[in-house]
Design a protein around this motif. Structure first.
Motif, PDB file in Angstrom:
ATOM      1  N   HIS A 271      46.221  41.994  49.143  1.00  0.00           N
ATOM      2  CA  HIS A 271      47.440  41.381  49.684  1.00  0.00           C
ATOM      3  C   HIS A 271      48.282  40.703  48.602  1.00  0.00           C
ATOM      4  N   ALA A 272      47.840  40.788  47.352  1.00  0.00           N
ATOM      5  CA  ALA A 272      48.569  40.109  46.278  1.00  0.00           C
ATOM      6  C   ALA A 272      49.800  40.918  45.885  1.00  0.00           C
ATOM      7  N   ASP A 273      50.901  40.221  45.651  1.00  0.00           N
ATOM      8  CA  ASP A 273      52.120  40.875  45.172  1.00  0.00           C
ATOM      9  C   ASP A 273      52.293  40.713  43.668  1.00  0.00           C
ATOM     10  N   VAL A 274      51.856  39.569  43.171  1.00  0.00           N
ATOM     11  CA  VAL A 274      51.883  39.318  41.731  1.00  0.00           C
ATOM     12  C   VAL A 274      50.543  38.714  41.337  1.00  0.00           C
ATOM     13  N   MET A 275      49.957  39.266  40.278  1.00  0.00           N
ATOM     14  CA  MET A 275      48.708  38.705  39.761  1.00  0.00           C
ATOM     15  C   MET A 275      48.951  38.164  38.361  1.00  0.00           C
ATOM     16  N   ILE A 276      48.377  36.981  38.099  1.00  0.00           N
ATOM     17  CA  ILE A 276      48.315  36.497  36.714  1.00  0.00           C
ATOM     18  C   ILE A 276      46.848  36.579  36.301  1.00  0.00           C
ATOM     19  N   VAL A 277      46.587  37.276  35.227  1.00  0.00           N
ATOM     20  CA  VAL A 277      45.224  37.359  34.681  1.00  0.00           C
ATOM     21  C   VAL A 277      45.218  36.571  33.383  1.00  0.00           C
ATOM     22  N   ILE A 278      44.444  35.489  33.366  1.00  0.00           N
ATOM     23  CA  ILE A 278      44.433  34.597  32.199  1.00  0.00           C
ATOM     24  C   ILE A 278      43.050  34.594  31.568  1.00  0.00           C
ATOM     25  N   GLY A 279      42.980  34.918  30.302  1.00  0.00           N
ATOM     26  CA  GLY A 279      41.722  34.801  29.563  1.00  0.00           C
ATOM     27  C   GLY A 279      40.578  35.540  30.220  1.00  0.00           C
ATOM     28  N   ALA A 280      40.866  36.683  30.761  1.00  0.00           N
ATOM     29  CA  ALA A 280      39.822  37.501  31.382  1.00  0.00           C
ATOM     30  C   ALA A 280      40.076  38.950  30.999  1.00  0.00           C
ATOM     31  N   ASN A 281      39.019  39.734  30.979  1.00  0.00           N
ATOM     32  CA  ASN A 281      39.140  41.139  30.633  1.00  0.00           C
ATOM     33  C   ASN A 281      38.385  41.945  31.688  1.00  0.00           C
ATOM     34  N   PRO A 282      38.937  42.002  32.893  1.00  0.00           N
ATOM     35  CA  PRO A 282      38.172  42.530  34.030  1.00  0.00           C
ATOM     36  C   PRO A 282      37.657  43.952  33.844  1.00  0.00           C
ATOM     37  N   THR A 283      38.409  44.814  33.155  1.00  0.00           N
ATOM     38  CA  THR A 283      37.940  46.198  33.040  1.00  0.00           C
ATOM     39  C   THR A 283      36.653  46.287  32.228  1.00  0.00           C
ATOM     40  N   ASP A 284      36.383  45.309  31.390  1.00  0.00           N
ATOM     41  CA  ASP A 284      35.128  45.295  30.637  1.00  0.00           C
ATOM     42  C   ASP A 284      34.078  44.390  31.278  1.00  0.00           C
ATOM     43  N   ALA A 285      34.506  43.223  31.728  1.00  0.00           N
ATOM     44  CA  ALA A 285      33.524  42.219  32.159  1.00  0.00           C
ATOM     45  C   ALA A 285      33.279  42.217  33.669  1.00  0.00           C
ATOM     46  N   HIS A 286      34.240  42.659  34.464  1.00  0.00           N
ATOM     47  CA  HIS A 286      34.100  42.710  35.927  1.00  0.00           C
ATOM     48  C   HIS A 286      34.661  44.026  36.430  1.00  0.00           C
ATOM     49  N   PRO A 287      34.095  45.141  35.951  1.00  0.00           N
ATOM     50  CA  PRO A 287      34.758  46.439  36.114  1.00  0.00           C
ATOM     51  C   PRO A 287      34.982  46.870  37.555  1.00  0.00           C
ATOM     52  N   VAL A 288      34.080  46.534  38.441  1.00  0.00           N
ATOM     53  CA  VAL A 288      34.251  46.982  39.825  1.00  0.00           C
ATOM     54  C   VAL A 288      35.426  46.251  40.480  1.00  0.00           C
ATOM     55  N   PHE A 289      35.552  44.963  40.211  1.00  0.00           N
ATOM     56  CA  PHE A 289      36.719  44.256  40.741  1.00  0.00           C
ATOM     57  C   PHE A 289      37.993  44.713  40.033  1.00  0.00           C
TER      58      PHE A 289
END
Lengths: 81, 949
Positions: B397-415
């Motif tokens: 449901h998010a329209d805009v995401m801010i990703v700060i100091g995270a690298n989800p594709t490496d550290a939280h790949p499923v999310f």
């Protein structure tokens, strides 16, 4: 523990609360943080070092907290216990 | 292939308040609007034959096997792509349909090997099953025509093979790679008969494939097949459990043959992962049976002595005796423990109980100290609860995401795959990171803004964003007035509006163009739903807690909190970081984040435990090290953590360990910490545990034992037996009883029980009378603390600054295929992707130093030096270098300093001033490391492992 490190840690706490414009609230912030998060042996060493004049470079806000909220930071009951 | 015994209705579920009633083969069924005919039929108990359809992917309509008849319609529509309409009457069986399906199947089989009896998919092959269902009895075309039966098999990936001779080009793998994973590594090359699935024009290993396993899972034949299944054969039963890697907390079905795992398949019912996985959880579980496992307790008087294998009884008696001796000599406060974010809630709870009820102090801490402790502090101070506000599904449901100091594709790949899916649907992205993480630009994804700040200037950036919100009239004043403390808000507003916080003033500090900051602030503030996701690039700073507060300030100022699609979302590093914190692992808090100084809270635990609980906070991990070097802390019980590798300033950590008289390590392997231990208690892998993990969205998931503990005792039993040996019995018979005790004592867990977890699948706390089935989104009507509290967040530069001697800033992080200290993943085939840590350096900085790709370089800080190979990349900006810490011999933490967050002592891993130069040899520390490794390997029992880490 090395008193230099305790001073560094206490100064970092003060650096956050220094942004508070109300000095009394800032002092409360520092003293409450020390009381709630520091092991008694760390607090005791800081208090005793200040008493002994050994805390070179200690932030004025920490000094104020140790002076004005001493009983909160290092209660007599704790000291005797 | 999907997991055995799993139903597949063929197309994804649809959510709608509008219902549609149809009849399938005479059976009436009521389904949500938008449901496919195929799914409706399945819900009516009729499984229409299919090959290209699966409920994990959108309908494709290519295989023509799922044809049906619909009353009043001409022809034979595909049931997967046809949606239900009111009153539809559907027939799935007729002579004409049977003939059509047999004809389709005949064509498939005419170009498919007839080796079913020796095929790895035998017994769980959809092609085989459908051939049987449609009654295929002959292939009139023969098998001598042009075919693909001699296509070469690609076995380059360590975990699965690709045999194109068995491919029916249903595109399920290609669509899984696109829709589910979002990597777009697979494609269909060629047209017509020449069509073939391929990972581009190279092998799987050399391709962009990230080995998530989605394609293997989606394949209806043996084309993409797990090698473990090829080797081991089909499983005979399934146990549902939870992954023990990152904080996403994926649910898995462990497919078993007796007590041997054949494969791990992500569970479609998993609340966190909805049937998706990454390379670690899906494939990298072989460490659990690695020959390096230590399965017998060992003791020794000194770390220079050989280890002596002993019985569990002797190990407990010796350990208890040593701990009590130390307390008798140095005082009750001279011992403590570290709980593990890799262990279950029940195990963690027991360790803190051991410390508080048996050690009689509060010297307990957890590895969250070195990752997300600022999250606990900052979110408690502002919102009232030390946890993220949303569930993962909220991102839809998010329209805009801010990703700060995270690298989800490496550290939280499923999310990260969920995020990418939402971004492909049109949501916009702002990345705040010194490094160009993959999310900044990927296939079909482009961040609107990448605020590439200088390391250590997070607070300046968050303040600048908030400054724009306040000064450009973008505040959500109705929300702030209704939901937040007025006086604190006004104080914050006066502060943040000051010119010192303007993007233009701070540009010189952060390095981020003011115009970009302004545009990003407007984008987030004006979004219908704005969500913030952050990681250790926020917390592991000297102002980590200030930054968490700043994030909460910004979310409250824009009203982006308290509903789906928004929120403040910490992405937890390890599988049970949230749980270990919930369970009272911090030295100042009892379970449920209640301070030890509160007499009413202590009374609760004192009644339950029958002991006095100390009212003063205990030592944090870095304080333990300092106290050890000061001779006031002499005994440490470490469960499932490797502080000698993961904590900063390695030399200081090792000195502290050497100074202690009894270090007890409970782990799977001889870790770096175990080399400095006096007692080794063999631990159990996640496959050998019963219990629960709590993931980053507060979701409590069951961990179920699929095989007995190799060492004979589960980890909770080890802690309980140690407590008993120290004179305090803990007579539990099952971890469910520990959870019952947690529920009795913890208001946010009151409604949690194993019975309810088994019934619901998982529960997001708080779970109590107010929320009997849990709380997906927090702070909906009001904040947990009542009114949200803004706090002034002045930017204070770190003392760790680049200078002439150390002109570069080192920052550290993770890579997809390795996990934390690597003790698990280094003992798997994941090593093929990352067998050493390397230093990323910008080509400009490298050229200035005469460094070429792959050369060895020394990284030196004011604390220490290490040597690793250089990787030249523009992913890092000039002046910044980056590395990982998965390999102990890399010594990344030999370089990181003692600096830490002001509030929590979370180390400042993300900013270390260094110099980098070419080097021909290993560093002094690395040579010493090699010597210790050899020496300690020689002290292990001869029949045991001879491979110390």
């Amino acid at each position: 523990m090395k008193i230099e490190k305790l001073v560094m840690m206490a100064n970092a706490i003060a650096a956050f609360f220094e942004a508070e414009p109300d000095r009394e609230i800032a002092i409360d912030g520092v003293s409450s943080h020390l009381r709630r998060f520091w092991d008694p042996r760390m607090r005791r060493q800081l208090v005793e070092s200040v008493d002994a004049g050994q805390c070179e470079g200690l932030n004025a806000l920490v000094r104020a907290a140790l002076s004005e909220r001493r009983e909160q930071i290092w209660p007599s009951a704790t000291a005797s216990g | 292939m999907y997991s055995i015994h799993e139903n597949d209705p063929g197309t994804p579920i649809r959510i709608s308040t509008k219902r549609v009633v149809v009849t399938v083969d005479g059976t009436t069924v009521n389904v949500p609007e938008g449901t496919s005919v195929m799914r409706a039929a399945s819900l009516a108990g009729v499984n229409v034959p299919k090959l290209c359809a699966t409920d994990q992917l959108e309908a494709f309509g290519s295989c023509r096997l799922c044809l049906v008849e619909i009353e009043g319609r001409r022809g034979y529509p595909a049931s997967c792509t046809t949606l239900v309409e009111p009153g539809m009457k559907i027939r799935t069986q007729s002579p004409e349909l049977a003939k059509l399906r047999r004809g389709v199947m005949e064509l498939y089989i005419s170009d498919h090997p007839l080796d079913c009896l020796t095929c790895a998919a035998n017994g769980n092959c959809e092609l085989q099953e459908m051939a049987g269902k449609v009654g295929l009895r002959e292939v009139r075309y023969g098998y001598d025509g042009e075919n693909h039966l001699n296509a070469d098999k690609d076995t380059s990936n360590p975990y699965f093979s690709f045999d194109p001779s068995k491919c029916i080009v249903c595109s399920r793998c290609v669509r899984a790679c696109e829709e589910t994973q979002g990597t777009f590594a697979l494609t269909v090359l060629g047209r017509g008969f020449d069509s073939k699935v391929a990972p581009g024009t190279t092998s799987f290993l050399e391709s962009e494939c990230v080995s998530c396993g989605a394609c293997v899972q989606a394949c209806p034949t043996a084309t993409l097949m797990e090698k473990s299944l090829e080797d081991g054969g089909q499983p005979d039963h399934v146990v549902a459990t939870t992954c023990a890697y990152c904080g996403v907390g994926c649910s898995f079905r462990a497919e078993m043959k007796g007590s041997e795992v054949v494969r791990m398949v992500p569970d479609k019912q998993g609340g966190a992962n909805h049937g998706h996985s990454c390379v670690k959880g899906r494939f990298a579980w072989g460490y659990a049976t690695h020959p390096d496992r230590i399965t017998t307790p060992m003791i020794r008087a000194s770390i220079d002595d050989p280890w002596r294998e002993v019985s569990w009884d002797e190990a407990f008696a010796h350990t208890a005796s040593e701990l009590r001796r130390i307390q008798s000599k140095y005082g009750d406060g001279a011992i403590g423990a570290i709980t593990s974010s890799r262990c279950t809630n029940e195990e963690t709870y027991l360790v803190q109980k051991l410390v508080r009820a048996v050690f009689r102090n509060n010297n307990v801490d957890t590895c969250a100290r070195v990752c997300h402790s600022p999250t606990g502090y900052g979110l408690k101070a502002t919102l009232g609860e030390s946890a993220g506000t949303q569930n993962f599904d909220s991102v839809d449901h998010a329209d805009v995401m801010i990703v700060i100091g995270a690298n989800p594709t490496d550290a939280h790949p499923v999310f990260a795959s969920r995020m990418k899916k939402r971004l492909r649907e049109g949501a916009q992205l702002i990345v705040v990171d010194p490094r160009r993480i993959d999310l900044v630009r990927q296939p079909h994804i482009q961040a609107a803004y990448h605020l590439q700040l200088r390391p250590g200037t997070n607070v300046a950036v968050i303040n600048a964003l908030a400054h724009v919100v306040v000064n450009e009239g973008l505040l959500n004043e109705p929300f702030v007035r209704a939901r937040c403390e007025g006086e604190a808000f006004e104080k914050w507003r006066a502060f943040i509006a000051g010119e010192e916080n303007s993007p233009e003033t701070l540009e010189a500090v952060t390095g981020v163009p003011a115009a970009h900051v302004r545009a990003a602030a407007r984008l987030y503030a004006k979004a219908g739903n704005g969500a913030i996701y952050y990681g250790l690039g926020v917390t592991e700073h000297s102002q980590g807690s200030t930054m968490v507060i700043g994030i909460a300030n910004l979310a409250m100022a824009c009203g982006h909190i308290g509903r789906p699609g928004v929120g403040v979302n910490p992405l937890r590093g390890q599988n049970n970081v949230q749980g270990s914190c919930d369970m009272g692992s911090f030295p100042h808090e009892l379970p449920g984040y209640r301070h030890v100084s509160d007499p009413a809270v202590r009374a609760l635990f004192e009644r339950e435990w029958g002991v006095r609980v100390q009212p003063e906070p205990g030592l944090r991990i870095p304080n333990m090290f300092d106290a050890a070097l000061d001779d006031s802390f002499k005994g440490l019980y470490v469960q499932g953590e490797d502080i000698a590798q993961s904590d900063p300033d390695t030399e200081n950590v090792l000195a502290a360990l050497r100074s202690m008289e009894c270090v007890i390590v409970q782990d799977l392997f001889i870790t770096e910490t175990a080399k400095y231990a006096h007692v080794f208690l063999p631990g159990a892998s996640f496959l050998e545990k019963d219990g629960t993990f709590t993931n980053a969205e507060r979701r409590i998931n069951r961990v179920r034992k699929v095989k007995p503990p190799l060492a004979g005792l589960a980890d909770w039993e080890v802690t309980a037996r140690l407590a008993a040996a120290m004179g305090v019995p803990m007579p539990y018979t099952h971890p469910s009883e520990i959870m019952d005790e947690i529920a009795r004592l913890t208001p946010t867990f009151t409604g949690v029980s194993y019975e309810k977890l088994d019934r619901l699948g998982s529960i997001q706390w708080p779970c109590n009378d107010q929320a009997p089935e849990g709380t997906p989104v927090m702070h909906m009507q009001q904040f947990v603390r009542g009114k949200g509290k803004f706090a002034v967040t002045r930017y204070v530069p770190t003392t760790e600054r680049a200078n002439r001697e150390f002109p570069l800033l080192l920052t550290t992080g993770r890579i997809l295929t390795q996990y934390n200290v690597g003790a698990q993943t280094r003992r798997t085939a994941n090593m093929i992707w990352h067998d050493e840590d390397v230093l990323e350096i910008h080509p400009h900085d490298a050229e200035q130093r005469g460094i070429r790709e792959g050369e060895r370089v020394e990284i030196r800080s004011r604390i220490g030096a290490t040597v690793m190979r250089a990787l030249l990349t523009e992913r890092v900006q000039p002046g910044v270098v980056y590395t990982t810490f998965h390999h102990p011999e890399s010594g990344a933490n030999v370089v990181t300093t003692e600096n830490s967050d002001w509030a929590t002592n979370c180390p400042e891993y993300k900013v270390t001033a260094v110099q980098v130069r070419k080097s021909d040899s290993r560093s002094q520390w690395q040579r010493e490391f090699d010597a210790v490794a050899v020496e300690q390997a020689g002290l292990l029992p001869r029949h045991g492992s001879d491979t110390a880490e």
